[in-house]
Design a protein around this motif. Structure first.
Motif, mmCIF file in Angstrom:
data_model
loop_
_atom_site.group_PDB
_atom_site.id
_atom_site.type_symbol
_atom_site.label_atom_id
_atom_site.label_comp_id
_atom_site.label_asym_id
_atom_site.label_seq_id
_atom_site.Cartn_x
_atom_site.Cartn_y
_atom_site.Cartn_z
ATOM 1 N N ILE A 55 -3.918 11.604 14.383
ATOM 2 C CA ILE A 55 -3.599 10.421 13.584
ATOM 3 C C ILE A 55 -2.240 9.884 13.991
ATOM 4 N N THR A 56 -2.174 8.555 14.159
ATOM 5 C CA THR A 56 -0.911 7.915 14.500
ATOM 6 C C THR A 56 -0.782 6.596 13.754
ATOM 7 N N PHE A 57 0.382 6.367 13.169
ATOM 8 C CA PHE A 57 0.748 5.059 12.641
ATOM 9 C C PHE A 57 1.685 4.401 13.650
ATOM 10 N N PHE A 58 1.375 3.164 14.008
ATOM 11 C CA PHE A 58 2.193 2.384 14.934
ATOM 12 C C PHE A 58 2.857 1.231 14.190
ATOM 13 N N TYR A 59 4.089 0.943 14.539
ATOM 14 C CA TYR A 59 4.709 -0.336 14.200
ATOM 15 C C TYR A 59 4.668 -1.129 15.500
ATOM 16 N N GLN A 60 3.997 -2.265 15.472
ATOM 17 C CA GLN A 60 3.718 -3.021 16.693
ATOM 18 C C GLN A 60 3.071 -2.060 17.694
ATOM 19 N N LYS A 120 0.216 -10.722 8.046
ATOM 20 C CA LYS A 120 0.584 -10.648 9.460
ATOM 21 C C LYS A 120 0.362 -9.205 9.919
ATOM 22 N N CYS A 121 -0.286 -9.053 11.070
ATOM 23 C CA CYS A 121 -0.519 -7.717 11.612
ATOM 24 C C CYS A 121 0.804 -7.171 12.152
ATOM 25 N N ILE A 122 1.281 -6.093 11.532
ATOM 26 C CA ILE A 122 2.564 -5.518 11.944
ATOM 27 C C ILE A 122 2.421 -4.165 12.626
ATOM 28 N N GLY A 123 1.233 -3.622 12.603
ATOM 29 C CA GLY A 123 1.042 -2.304 13.190
ATOM 30 C C GLY A 123 -0.413 -1.914 13.170
ATOM 31 N N MET A 124 -0.653 -0.631 13.367
ATOM 32 C CA MET A 124 -2.025 -0.148 13.371
ATOM 33 C C MET A 124 -2.040 1.346 13.098
ATOM 34 N N LEU A 125 -3.213 1.786 12.683
ATOM 35 C CA LEU A 125 -3.485 3.200 12.486
ATOM 36 C C LEU A 125 -4.491 3.611 13.537
ATOM 37 N N SER A 126 -4.218 4.714 14.202
ATOM 38 C CA SER A 126 -5.134 5.240 15.207
ATOM 39 C C SER A 126 -5.647 6.599 14.755
ATOM 40 N N VAL A 127 -6.959 6.786 14.907
ATOM 41 C CA VAL A 127 -7.564 8.102 14.709
ATOM 42 C C VAL A 127 -8.340 8.423 15.984
ATOM 43 N N ALA A 128 -8.193 9.645 16.460
ATOM 44 C CA ALA A 128 -8.840 10.026 17.724
ATOM 45 C C ALA A 128 -9.373 11.450 17.629
ATOM 46 N N LYS A 129 -10.565 11.622 18.169
ATOM 47 C CA LYS A 129 -11.213 12.946 18.155
ATOM 48 C C LYS A 129 -11.614 13.294 19.588
ATOM 49 N N PRO A 130 -11.403 14.545 19.997
ATOM 50 C CA PRO A 130 -11.799 14.933 21.343
ATOM 51 C C PRO A 130 -13.274 14.641 21.617
ATOM 52 N N THR A 131 -13.550 14.048 22.758
ATOM 53 C CA THR A 131 -14.903 13.666 23.145
ATOM 54 C C THR A 131 -15.836 14.866 23.110
ATOM 55 N N LYS A 132 -15.377 16.007 23.636
ATOM 56 C CA LYS A 132 -16.251 17.187 23.697
ATOM 57 C C LYS A 132 -16.662 17.656 22.307
ATOM 58 N N GLU A 133 -15.808 17.492 21.295
ATOM 59 C CA GLU A 133 -16.168 17.883 19.935
ATOM 60 C C GLU A 133 -17.215 16.955 19.344
ATOM 61 N N VAL A 134 -17.083 15.661 19.620
ATOM 62 C CA VAL A 134 -18.043 14.690 19.110
ATOM 63 C C VAL A 134 -19.395 14.915 19.771
ATOM 64 N N VAL A 135 -19.404 15.070 21.084
ATOM 65 C CA VAL A 135 -20.651 15.279 21.829
ATOM 66 C C VAL A 135 -21.295 16.588 21.402
ATOM 67 N N HIS A 136 -20.499 17.631 21.246
ATOM 68 C CA HIS A 136 -21.026 18.940 20.842
ATOM 69 C C HIS A 136 -21.675 18.863 19.456
ATOM 70 N N SER A 137 -21.025 18.174 18.503
ATOM 71 C CA SER A 137 -21.590 18.071 17.153
ATOM 72 C C SER A 137 -22.871 17.231 17.154
ATOM 73 N N LYS A 138 -22.969 16.232 18.027
ATOM 74 C CA LYS A 138 -24.188 15.423 18.145
ATOM 75 C C LYS A 138 -25.344 16.259 18.701
ATOM 76 N N MET A 139 -25.020 17.147 19.636
ATOM 77 C CA MET A 139 -26.051 17.975 20.252
ATOM 78 C C MET A 139 -26.614 18.981 19.248
ATOM 79 N N LYS A 140 -25.782 19.431 18.284
ATOM 80 C CA LYS A 140 -26.214 20.389 17.287
ATOM 81 C C LYS A 140 -27.109 19.730 16.236
ATOM 82 N N SER A 141 -26.981 18.410 16.065
ATOM 83 C CA SER A 141 -27.748 17.707 15.026
ATOM 84 C C SER A 141 -29.204 17.601 15.350
#
Length: 141
Positions: A55-60, A120-141
């Motif tokens: 998780i990351t909060f950005f200003y600009q 006015k857009c002053i920043g952003m929030l970023s959320v990121a998950k490792p690709t291998k974890e997402v792919v692995h959880s999809k394969m288990k479903s």
């Protein structure tokens, strides 16, 4: 609801008021109402522990609070890719990206714009998950 939306909703409930940034002595401080995000890592650290999401909060285009470390320190003050800046900050639109490299590992990342009281857009929030974890959880479903 997505994780970024949940984080922003919780912030709305915990910290009433608009997002804003204050510059002081060459540093930028991001606030929601009267709450200063800089240095308040417990909230995002707890979410990361529960979800495995960076998780990351950005200003600009600059990180002001993050769960991402490099060489033992949070990577505060670092920038975001110019494409992300244009699409999210300048256009004020959320964006999803695959192939985002964080700490030498590929991630899926979602960026949500953050607006001040004047919309006015002053920043952003970023959320990121490792690709291998997402792919692995999809394969288990």
């Amino acid at each position: 609801m997505d994780i970024s939306g949940t984080i922003l909703t919780v912030c709305d409930h915990l910290y009433p008021g608009a997002y804003r940034a204050v510059e002081h002595d060459g540093a930028v401080y991001m606030l929601k109402g009267d709450h200063q995000f800089n240095g308040d890592n417990q909230f995002i650290d707890d979410i990361k522990e529960q979800t495995g999401v960076e998780i990351t909060f950005f200003y600009q285009d600059t990180r002001v609070i993050t769960t991402i470390y490099q060489n033992g320190s949070r990577i505060i003050g670092t920038g975001v890719n110019a494409v992300v800046y244009k699409e999210v900050i300048q256009n004020g639109q959320p964006a999803f990206y695959d192939g985002v490299e964080i700490e030498n590992e590929m991630h899926f990342a979602y960026y949500t714009p953050i607006f001040d009281a004047k919309e006015k857009c002053i920043g952003m929030l970023s959320v990121a998950k490792p690709t291998k974890e997402v792919v692995h959880s999809k394969m288990k479903s």
